[in-house]
Design an enzyme around this catalytic site. Sequence first.
Site, PDB file in Angstrom:
ATOM      1  N   ARG A 139       0.836  -1.207   0.000  1.00  0.00           N
ATOM      2  CA  ARG A 139       0.000   0.000   0.000  1.00  0.00           C
ATOM      3  C   ARG A 139       0.871   1.257   0.000  1.00  0.00           C
ATOM      4  O   ARG A 139       0.367   2.363  -0.223  1.00  0.00           O
ATOM      5  CB  ARG A 139      -0.916   0.012   1.216  1.00  0.00           C
ATOM      6  CG  ARG A 139      -1.919  -1.120   1.252  1.00  0.00           C
ATOM      7  CD  ARG A 139      -2.585  -1.222   2.609  1.00  0.00           C
ATOM      8  NE  ARG A 139      -3.407  -0.058   2.908  1.00  0.00           N
ATOM      9  CZ  ARG A 139      -3.938   0.190   4.101  1.00  0.00           C
ATOM     10  NH1 ARG A 139      -3.706  -0.645   5.123  1.00  0.00           N
ATOM     11  NH2 ARG A 139      -4.669   1.275   4.303  1.00  0.00           N
ATOM     12  N   HIS A 182      -5.939  -2.885  13.308  1.00  0.00           N
ATOM     13  CA  HIS A 182      -7.299  -3.411  13.354  1.00  0.00           C
ATOM     14  C   HIS A 182      -7.437  -4.447  14.477  1.00  0.00           C
ATOM     15  O   HIS A 182      -8.525  -4.659  15.006  1.00  0.00           O
ATOM     16  CB  HIS A 182      -7.670  -4.088  12.024  1.00  0.00           C
ATOM     17  CG  HIS A 182      -7.768  -3.154  10.876  1.00  0.00           C
ATOM     18  ND1 HIS A 182      -6.678  -2.794  10.111  1.00  0.00           N
ATOM     19  CD2 HIS A 182      -8.833  -2.484  10.349  1.00  0.00           C
ATOM     20  CE1 HIS A 182      -7.060  -1.952   9.159  1.00  0.00           C
ATOM     21  NE2 HIS A 182      -8.362  -1.750   9.279  1.00  0.00           N
ATOM     22  N   ASP A 252      -8.674   7.466  12.784  1.00  0.00           N
ATOM     23  CA  ASP A 252      -8.972   6.218  12.106  1.00  0.00           C
ATOM     24  C   ASP A 252     -10.182   5.614  12.823  1.00  0.00           C
ATOM     25  O   ASP A 252     -10.673   6.150  13.830  1.00  0.00           O
ATOM     26  CB  ASP A 252      -7.753   5.290  12.136  1.00  0.00           C
ATOM     27  CG  ASP A 252      -7.769   4.248  11.011  1.00  0.00           C
ATOM     28  OD1 ASP A 252      -8.831   4.051  10.387  1.00  0.00           O
ATOM     29  OD2 ASP A 252      -6.714   3.633  10.771  1.00  0.00           O
TER      30      ASP A 252
END
Length: 338
Positions: A139, A182, A252
Amino acid sequence: MTSAAIYGLAGLELTADEKAFFRDADPWGFILFARNIDRPKQVSKLCVALRDAVGWNAPIFIDQEGGRVQRLKPPTWRAAPPADVFGKLFRKDEAAGLEAVRLNHRLIAHELMALGIDADCAPCIDLQIEGADAIIGDRSYSTEPEIVARLGRAAIEGLLAGGVAPVIKHIPGHGRADADSHLALPRVDTPREVLETTDFAPFRDLADAPMAMTAHVVYADIDADDPATHSEAMIADVIRGSIGFDGLLMSDDLSMQALSGTLPVRAERALGAGCDLVLHCNGQMKEMVAIAHAVPALGGKALARADAAAGCRKTPEEFDAEAGLARLETLLKMGAKA
């Protein structure tokens, strides 16, 4: 009064409960995920319904980076390459790499605007760091801060030319994290003087971006206890200070496992640390209601930054998407052969 929040939703269309909640909570924006996407007409209809629920042209976000992170997927939508592809092309031919990134993001903007989506949580300007958790990986454009910054700038230009507001992420840098935020709270023990010239550098070079998303990462040399999202020291001293970012700062996703405490506490801590807005993505009504009770109306500098960010969504410049795609494919083939 518009609240300092961005919410997701559960499915392909708004339920009656969601309509009522969004009308009352009045979030500044919305974010879409794969669970909200089927066909183009359905997405367009959903975007209209979301804006109708709040009564204004609220920003609608999506994560459309390319590669592993794209919510609009083939065969209905184009498979955009991951950032690393453009970094490799840049190292072979700088001009071709910059043109390709700009074109790719102009195409992304064209695809999003056709649906009514006008904000993209991209580009990712974290560094590739050997030995770090793979959550960033391809990414990222490069291991080199200057390359990341130059390609990130081209991505921003492409999105803005297409009328889409970009969000740089994950400020001040997620690439060195030792875990996927996450799932767990990453910790970076690298000295600040090293971070200033590496991880933080692309964000400093792109500090004029309209929006940025925080990293749920502990930078132990600056704040040994709290991730950037919850750290006043990180936001005031690093993000607003040494990096110099003065755009709209959003957290986030509050529901990620890197954060601790109840969701209202997570929201309060993010806003108290200096975030302008909080982001909640999973669309679970009970969680959104709990957060809404903890989130104030936008005001002061946060409101001014939000207004400026919303103002980036301008009428797209003229663009021949078919020709743009053909040119991008040519550039990528050139890179693959080199």
